[in-house]
Motif scaffolding. Structure first.
Motif, mmCIF file in Angstrom:
data_model
loop_
_atom_site.group_PDB
_atom_site.id
_atom_site.type_symbol
_atom_site.label_atom_id
_atom_site.label_comp_id
_atom_site.label_asym_id
_atom_site.label_seq_id
_atom_site.Cartn_x
_atom_site.Cartn_y
_atom_site.Cartn_z
ATOM 1 N N TYR A 25 0.820 -1.204 0.000
ATOM 2 C CA TYR A 25 0.000 0.000 0.000
ATOM 3 C C TYR A 25 0.857 1.258 0.000
ATOM 4 O O TYR A 25 0.535 2.227 -0.690
ATOM 5 N N TYR A 28 2.026 2.071 -3.382
ATOM 6 C CA TYR A 28 0.905 2.563 -4.176
ATOM 7 C C TYR A 28 0.638 4.035 -3.883
ATOM 8 O O TYR A 28 0.479 4.847 -4.797
ATOM 9 N N TYR A 44 -6.861 2.077 2.269
ATOM 10 C CA TYR A 44 -6.222 0.765 2.359
ATOM 11 C C TYR A 44 -7.233 -0.339 2.088
ATOM 12 O O TYR A 44 -6.934 -1.297 1.378
ATOM 13 N N PHE A 47 -7.967 -0.486 -1.621
ATOM 14 C CA PHE A 47 -6.787 -1.004 -2.306
ATOM 15 C C PHE A 47 -6.674 -2.512 -2.122
ATOM 16 O O PHE A 47 -6.474 -3.246 -3.075
#
Length: 64
Positions: A25, A28, A44, A47
């Motif tokens: 994460y 990202y 989160y 994702f």
């Protein structure tokens, strides 16, 4: 030398997480901030759900 060992540890940890299918994460979020500052990053939970669906095709928790 210490910085190189710390960097190696970070890359090793990231590689191991990717091998077992755990999405990164933080990578990202950093990518979104750098490459797409005009677009909001997913939470989160969003994702994680998106990565699971991408990996398993929406068939999470079932064998068939």
């Amino acid at each position: 030398m210490r910085e190189q060992i710390e960097t190696l540890g970070r890359y090793l940890g990231q590689s191991l997480r990717l091998m077992v299918g755990l999405p990164d994460y933080q990578a990202y979020v950093a990518h979104m901030a750098e490459q797409h500052p005009d677009r909001p990053a997913m939470t989160y939970e969003e994702f994680f759900r998106e990565r699971q669906e991408a990996r398993y095709g929406g068939k999470v928790g079932r064998c068939c």
